[in-house]
Design an enzyme around this catalytic site. Structure first.
Site, PDB file in Angstrom:
ATOM      1  N   GLY A   1       0.845  -1.196   0.000  1.00 17.48           N
ATOM      2  CA  GLY A   1       0.000   0.000   0.000  1.00 17.48           C
ATOM      3  C   GLY A   1       0.871   1.233   0.000  1.00 17.48           C
TER       4      GLY A   1
ATOM      5  NE  ARG B   1       8.680   6.104  -0.567  1.00 15.53           N
ATOM      6  CZ  ARG B   1       9.896   6.347  -1.008  1.00 15.53           C
ATOM      7  NH1 ARG B   1      10.579   7.359  -0.520  1.00 15.53           N
ATOM      8  NH2 ARG B   1      10.426   5.587  -1.929  1.00 15.53           N
TER       9      ARG B   1
ATOM     10  CE  LYS C   1       8.441   7.381  -4.875  1.00 16.16           C
ATOM     11  NZ  LYS C   1       8.894   6.764  -6.128  1.00 16.16           N
TER      12      LYS C   1
ATOM     13  NE  ARG D   1       4.472   7.887  -8.801  1.00 12.37           N
ATOM     14  CZ  ARG D   1       5.064   6.830  -8.250  1.00 12.37           C
ATOM     15  NH1 ARG D   1       6.304   6.492  -8.558  1.00 12.37           N
ATOM     16  NH2 ARG D   1       4.428   6.113  -7.344  1.00 12.37           N
TER      17      ARG D   1
ATOM     18  NE  ARG E   1       0.824   1.074  -6.991  1.00 15.34           N
ATOM     19  CZ  ARG E   1       1.912   1.778  -6.816  1.00 15.34           C
ATOM     20  NH1 ARG E   1       3.077   1.202  -6.890  1.00 15.34           N
ATOM     21  NH2 ARG E   1       1.848   3.067  -6.538  1.00 15.34           N
TER      22      ARG E   1
ATOM     23  CG  ASP F   1       5.548  -3.424  -5.205  1.00 13.90           C
ATOM     24  OD1 ASP F   1       6.124  -4.491  -5.496  1.00 13.90           O
ATOM     25  OD2 ASP F   1       6.127  -2.483  -4.625  1.00 13.90           O
TER      26      ASP F   1
ATOM     27  CG  ASP G   1       7.791   3.127  -7.457  1.00 10.85           C
ATOM     28  OD1 ASP G   1       8.021   4.305  -7.141  1.00 10.85           O
ATOM     29  OD2 ASP G   1       7.214   2.328  -6.700  1.00 10.85           O
TER      30      ASP G   1
HETATM   31  P1  AMP Z   1       9.149   1.156  -3.383  1.00 13.33           P
HETATM   32  O1  AMP Z   1      10.424   0.434  -3.131  1.00 13.33           O
HETATM   33  O2  AMP Z   1       9.300   2.654  -3.437  1.00 13.33           O
HETATM   34  O3  AMP Z   1       8.383   0.632  -4.551  1.00 13.33           O
HETATM   35  O4  AMP Z   1       8.253   0.910  -2.103  1.00 13.33           O
HETATM   36  C1  AMP Z   1       7.789  -0.358  -1.708  1.00 13.33           C
HETATM   37  C2  AMP Z   1       6.820  -0.191  -0.578  1.00 13.33           C
HETATM   38  O5  AMP Z   1       7.464   0.391   0.560  1.00 13.33           O
HETATM   39  C3  AMP Z   1       5.633   0.711  -0.866  1.00 13.33           C
HETATM   40  O6  AMP Z   1       4.521   0.186  -0.179  1.00 13.33           O
HETATM   41  C4  AMP Z   1       6.061   2.032  -0.284  1.00 13.33           C
HETATM   42  O7  AMP Z   1       4.959   2.853   0.029  1.00 13.33           O
HETATM   43  C5  AMP Z   1       6.808   1.587   0.954  1.00 13.33           C
HETATM   44  N1  AMP Z   1       7.820   2.581   1.396  1.00 13.33           N
HETATM   45  C6  AMP Z   1       8.999   2.861   0.795  1.00 13.33           C
HETATM   46  N2  AMP Z   1       9.679   3.808   1.490  1.00 13.33           N
HETATM   47  C7  AMP Z   1       8.900   4.138   2.540  1.00 13.33           C
HETATM   48  C8  AMP Z   1       9.039   5.056   3.630  1.00 13.33           C
HETATM   49  N3  AMP Z   1      10.114   5.832   3.783  1.00 13.33           N
HETATM   50  N4  AMP Z   1       8.027   5.114   4.528  1.00 13.33           N
HETATM   51  C9  AMP Z   1       6.940   4.334   4.402  1.00 13.33           C
HETATM   52  N5  AMP Z   1       6.752   3.464   3.417  1.00 13.33           N
HETATM   53  C10 AMP Z   1       7.709   3.350   2.488  1.00 13.33           C
HETATM   54 MG    MG Z   2       6.786   1.028  -5.505  1.00  7.45          MG
END
Ligand code: AMP
Ligand code: MG
Length: 493
Positions: free
Chosen positions: A96, A99, A119, A182, A189, A258, A268
């Protein structure tokens, strides 16, 4: 901290219609972005804003910063964090937006619908152990690379703004925080389908599939089996997308389910990078130890992800499970052929070929093998082929290359089109400039560590004009010296 204020007189011209927020409540969480202390504009994409029918020039710097930080919300926004799941490096996880906040869907004057997402906008109930924030350099990186991809003609989410938050984020070191705005056809997804089928069963997945068909593939409503047609269309778009990545030497880096959009846009940008010397085994991401998402494995991983997508659609494909599985398997098995067609068509353009001959694949493979053996720069080598005369370079005097070149010339002379038409075709499909990793790192370091955005602005201007041979961009076309080469990229979330 001041709570979010709502705009009353909207001079920007937002036209929000929030169809996702009208879906069942289990699809998302309703919440506002968490306001930040001292937002300041770092990047604003005026050209994109104009194409969206947004008048951000009407805003003062302060107003723009408050808007793109989420401190002030357009009054028609209906902020939500979307729920989704994902296979990360092969392992299933409930995720989900941890952030990110979707402000809503903006309708352009042309009638197109785009998600506007912040984001780095603070914690949500999907944050797990994360702080909900983003560091500046990775957000600038997404801005730069997504805009470069768009200029290369590759479907992608876009970047409208980056603001700094005035708040530090704790990573391995303390870094400046930032928020990226964004813009996406949508943020649905493969992982969204994986989440909904688990919590909502057949009814949930039907609701989501119908939503996606209506939003992204409206022509399919008429199909005999709209859900099978949806699967096939998503397969085609992903095959075409990944072929385009390979044709420009792009490595996404984190092709988890995702991070694969149903719309067929690249989404992403984490540890993504472009290859310098041609090597199909190239991996940049520091966490991709097994090379799961290496350059040449991307078509295979796309197919793997699409199989996860197909599984979620099974209850909709056919009432008999056995038949549904057979239909899904047939569709997924078709992927390599669809991909190969897209890739080969793209490669023919890169070599100035208008016609098709069966030996074309071999001609291409011979060139790529030679490039790999000689560690030839991928982008520069193809661009050299597109020049009127080959550069006076020892590389191109190599005997094997000379032999290949003669074969290629013979092949070109077997088509009716003129040499000039071939050169034009090649120049339109072999970029001169792309975001070279050493230039990206240099520009991001200057911006994020020293507040100097001049290198980033210059690089952005160069990579958003990728087919230009302008002399002032010489440094952006040149491959890195061995000492400048970037071997690893970091997620840096
Ligand atoms: P990503 O690697 O950016 O595709 O993120 C994978 C998952 O981790 C997604 O659910 C993001 O919302 C969550 N996520 C990544 N960085 C953070 C953060 N600093 N705080 C909270 N959730 C995060
Ligand atoms: Mg992601």
């Amino acid at each position: 901290m001041k709570p979010n204020r709502k705009y009353t007189n909207d001079s920007v011209g937002w036209r929000f219609d929030n169809s996702y927020a009208r879906l069942p409540e289990s699809f998302y969480a309703q919440l506002h972005p968490v306001p930040v202390r001292a937002p300041q504009v770092a990047m604003l994409n005026h050209a994109l804003a104009e194409s969206l029918g947004l008048n951000i020039r009407a805003l003062s710097d302060e107003e723009a910063a408050l808007l793109f930080a989420g401190n002030v919300l357009p009054d028609t926004a209906q902020p939500i964090a979307q729920a989704y799941a994902g296979h990360q490096y092969g392992h299933f996880t409930m995720l989900g937006d941890g952030r990110a906040i979707l402000l809503g869907e903006h309708l352009t004057p042309a009638g197109d619908r785009f998600d506007i997402q912040l984001k780095g906008s603070g914690q949500t109930r999907f944050s797990r152990r994360g702080d909900g924030r983003a560091a500046l350099a990775p957000m600038l990186r997404e801005y730069l690379i997504s805009e470069a991809m768009h200029a290369l003609g590759i479907p992608t989410t876009r970047s409208l703004a980056v603001v700094t938050t005035g708040e530090p984020v704790m990573r391995e070191t303390v870094l400046p925080g930032a928020i990226l705005t964004r813009v996406a056809a949508s943020h649905v997804r493969v992982g969204t389908f994986e989440y909904i089928v688990r919590i909502g069963g057949t009814e949930g997945i039907k609701t989501l599939a119908d939503y996606v068909i209506h939003r992204h593939y409206p022509a399919l409503v008429e199909a005999d089996n709209p859900y099978l047609a949806l699967l096939n269309r998503v397969i085609e778009r992903q095959a075409s997308l990944v072929a385009k990545w390979l044709l420009v030497g792009f490595i996404h880096g984190v092709m988890n389910t995702d991070n694969m959009a149903i719309s067929g846009e690249t989404i992403d940008y984490g540890p993504c990078a472009f290859m310098d010397a041609y090597d199909p085994d190239t991996v940049f991401s520091s966490i991709d130890q097994q090379g799961r998402y290496r350059y040449s494995n991307q078509p295979h991983m796309a197919q793997w992800n699409l199989a996860r997508f197909a599984e979620t659609l099974l209850p909709l494909l056919h009432p008999l499970q056995e038949k549904a599985v057979a239909l899904a398997e047939e569709a997924i098995h078709h992927f390599p052929a669809v991909f190969q067609d897209c890739w080969l068509a793209g490669m023919r353009k890169k070599l100035g070929l208008f016609t098709e001959e069966t030996e074309d694949s071999q001609l291409i493979e011979t060139l790529l093998t030679w490039m790999q053996q000689h560690q030839a720069d991928y982008t520069q080598s193809f661009r050299a082929l597109a020049s009127e005369a080959l550069p006076q370079d020892a590389l191109f005097r190599d005997a094997e290359f000379v032999e290949w070149h003669a074969r290629w010339q013979a092949r070109l002379s077997r088509q009716a089109e003129s040499r000039q038409s071939s050169v034009s075709l090649m120049r339109a499909h072999n970029p001169a400039i792309h975001p070279r990793n050493h230039r990206v790192e240099e520009a991001l370091a200057a911006a994020s560590e020293r507040g100097d955005y001049s290198l980033l602005q210059q690089l952005l201007a160069a990579v958003t004009n990728p087919y230009a041979d302008a002399p002032e961009y010489h440094d952006y076309r040149t491959p890195p010296e061995p000492s400048e080469r970037v071997y690893q990229t970091f997620c840096g979330t």
